[in-house]
Design a protein around this motif. Sequence first.
Motif, mmCIF file in Angstrom:
data_model
loop_
_atom_site.group_PDB
_atom_site.id
_atom_site.type_symbol
_atom_site.label_atom_id
_atom_site.label_comp_id
_atom_site.label_asym_id
_atom_site.label_seq_id
_atom_site.Cartn_x
_atom_site.Cartn_y
_atom_site.Cartn_z
ATOM 1 N N ARG A 272 0.880 -1.164 0.000
ATOM 2 C CA ARG A 272 0.000 0.000 0.000
ATOM 3 C C ARG A 272 0.917 1.213 0.000
ATOM 4 N N THR B 295 -4.107 6.457 1.598
ATOM 5 C CA THR B 295 -5.403 6.280 0.934
ATOM 6 C C THR B 295 -5.297 5.254 -0.189
ATOM 7 N N GLY B 296 -4.173 4.528 -0.184
ATOM 8 C CA GLY B 296 -3.878 3.645 -1.311
ATOM 9 C C GLY B 296 -4.602 2.324 -1.301
ATOM 10 N N GLU B 297 -4.555 1.666 -2.457
ATOM 11 C CA GLU B 297 -5.064 0.302 -2.601
ATOM 12 C C GLU B 297 -4.037 -0.662 -2.039
ATOM 13 N N ARG B 298 -4.477 -1.883 -1.778
ATOM 14 C CA ARG B 298 -3.544 -2.975 -1.487
ATOM 15 C C ARG B 298 -3.277 -3.665 -2.825
ATOM 16 N N LYS C 230 -3.018 3.610 -11.466
ATOM 17 C CA LYS C 230 -2.553 4.664 -10.573
ATOM 18 C C LYS C 230 -1.534 4.149 -9.553
ATOM 19 N N SER C 231 -1.863 3.035 -8.882
ATOM 20 C CA SER C 231 -1.018 2.587 -7.780
ATOM 21 C C SER C 231 0.380 2.197 -8.243
ATOM 22 N N SER D 299 3.722 3.030 2.716
ATOM 23 C CA SER D 299 3.034 2.874 4.004
ATOM 24 C C SER D 299 3.085 1.456 4.545
ATOM 25 N N ASP D 300 2.694 0.489 3.709
ATOM 26 C CA ASP D 300 2.523 -0.867 4.226
ATOM 27 C C ASP D 300 2.997 -1.919 3.246
#
Lengths: 524, 278
Positions: B37, B41-44, B68-69, B83-84
């Motif tokens: 992520r 506000t991101g996708e996994r 986008k991601s 982030s993750d």
Amino acid sequence: MQPAISRIQAPVGFFYSVMMTFLHYQLCSDGFFCINTPLFFIEITMPTQHTLTTKERFAIPRQEMPAQRADERNKNFKEVNLGYTAELAQKEALRCIQCKDPACIKGCPVNIKIDQFIKLISDGNFLGAARKIKEDNVLPAICGRVCPQEDQCEKTCILTKKHRSVAIGNLERFAADYERETGNVELPTVKASTGKTIAVIGSGPAGLSCANDLIQLGHSVTVFEALHELGGVLVYGIPEFRLPKDIVKSEIDGLKKLGVNFIPNAVAGRSVTVDELLKEEGFDAVFIGVGAGLPWFLGIPGENLLGVYSANEFLTRVNLMKSYQFPDNDTPVFNCKGKNVAVFGGGNTAMDAVRTAKRLGAEHASIVYRRSEAEMPARLEEVHHAKEEGIEFLMLMNPLEFIGNDQQWLTGAKCLRMELGEPDESGRRRPVPIKDSEFILPIDMAVISIGNGSNPLIKQTTPDIEVSKRDTIVVDINTMATSKEDVYAGGDIVTGGATVILAMGAGRTAAKAIHEKLMGTVIQ
Amino acid sequence: MHKIVSTIFLAENIKKIEIEAPRIAKKRKAGQFIMIRVGQTGERVPLTIADSDPEKGTITIIVQGMGKSTRELNSKEAGDTVSDIVGPLGTPSHIEKFGTAVSIGGGVGTAIAYPTAVALKEAGNYVITINGARSKELVILENEMKAVSDEAYITTDDGSYGFHGFVTQKLQELIDSGKKIDYVLAIGPIPMMRAIAEVTRPYHIKTMVSLNPIMVDGTGMCGGCRVTVDNQIKFACVDGPEFDAHQVDFKNLTDRNKLYLPEEKQSAEAFSHQCNLQ
């Protein structure tokens, strides 16, 4: 309403003492006085509990929970229930007759001292009430919202024989919210360090309650969570409109302050195994509270069409990934606007899913259930709220097949009408198909909400933990100990899909057993 | 937060990113993936682990900027953070001494074929690699693949480098030459994997493919990544991502991956617009 103290008229027998001078009073229609002032200004003692006659007590109707208007809330994700005001809470608390041997306590899976905390509320000692609850329940603001009280404490309330039960859940929520919102959350004392370290796998209700008890007993506790957010089902499953995520966050922040170490993004069985925790990382004991796992599907043709979701996926996208805020949050979800959405199932998760679809703009959001409404396992309050919000209930219907167009998008569900036959092993009347009653229900989105199997990762990587035929972990219910030394388990991974409070109870039982095992002492 | 240690573009729009993730670096096996992520506000996003360095505590991913991601991830440089990251997820590749094993990577799929080729080699197989791309500029990991191969082939669709044609044609050529092939692993775009399955089917060569359905949690909780294998529902995140190519319903996978095309387009356009403004 006049802010003049001379306007106060209390029923005969009342006596009161007001500590603050700028309180506003209002004489209510039923003869009791209300206090109309922000909660945090109140410092009042009203020892009225013993002064009301039983008749007067019974004359007070159960105080309804104020809620957002149905036609407004079905378009937003804000919390539906607004919570009792101080006056509503006190009035409701006065309904409790303070039984000598309270049956409600036996109805509560964690045996909250219900009579005592309600007495404290009626006395106006709201902080005292919150702390009394917390002696037995770590997460009262959460349980006050999501516990099925009507099947537990409130079901056993003596008043139900002639009247409606005391609204114990609403009062629990009030006390917990009061404590939090007034900034008066008191951290419990933590005993001197024992030097023991315990790994808790999963930060849902079972894990949080287990971690809370263990840290207070002086152990060092590390919680491993698979997702990027802490809270488990409280975060990915239960929607914001039923349980605001800020509340979950604040409860977890409390545990952090006590010293619990949280490690997100750690999947048990993948990132780390139970054996590694015990042997390589040096934990003295492990508690497994990983919750339910793989969602079940119906096993009918067309289930992989575009627009067919598991309730877990739909709710995870909306709740955890906040796709209701797409494109501000990147994760999309099926665009429900103006569409026909059917949720298959009759439990609380089904209610959460269907009400979520309505909020995302579905024109028709329906529950499709193969039995009748009487057999639905969902909480009455959820069904009631769903109906108010315009959810349609299509009962006695069983899906046979999902039908799609040439682009593989779902267009309908072939269903069969059912009627109720003889009771089955669950005691509920068995649905029996009505011959030649097939029809097509036109739908654009289907959400399957018929329960979950067990998370397979622990079983795969820790074969020496005994599991049942359903792959749930087998434990000694008195200690929650598994077949593997120093490994305990609780919550949905043991029971299969159940409730937040049962999971919490299991976490506490395990914490006590872990402490006793590690310290060689018995907690009375 | 995970710090990015180094980045390098391997080809246009394809970036190799080395990130700190000590726990994952220590545990990961060939064929496993991570969920990443990028921001709050991101996708996994699921991405296969291309390599790892347990000593340094880093993992390497190879990312093609598509939506986008992935484009946001590819805009990151050394020193930036994401982030993750969670992993390693999925069932590792089944590795044994098959005899002669062919590892086929198409486009960015080579990033996934590579670690499995390494594992196959370590298990004592005679390893043949076929590394396909549209054109010479898009060939990645050429030297790495060569280093683990007993035979290494490059194919390009336009003939600008290596064999002129598709990876399927090269594989057919090898089979036709009488080479006894015991195992094929193919990773790339769905049409490529589907075509490879049809090449090996008549010869009953055990063929595995790594599937890339849309995922949310990646831990088996949501069922969004379900694929049909041997007429049964399987979850790619826990049962896979590698499955028997001869039993996969590729059409269903292709259809399901179109689920969010309008939303993906909307996000990608907004991201481009934002980039242009900066």
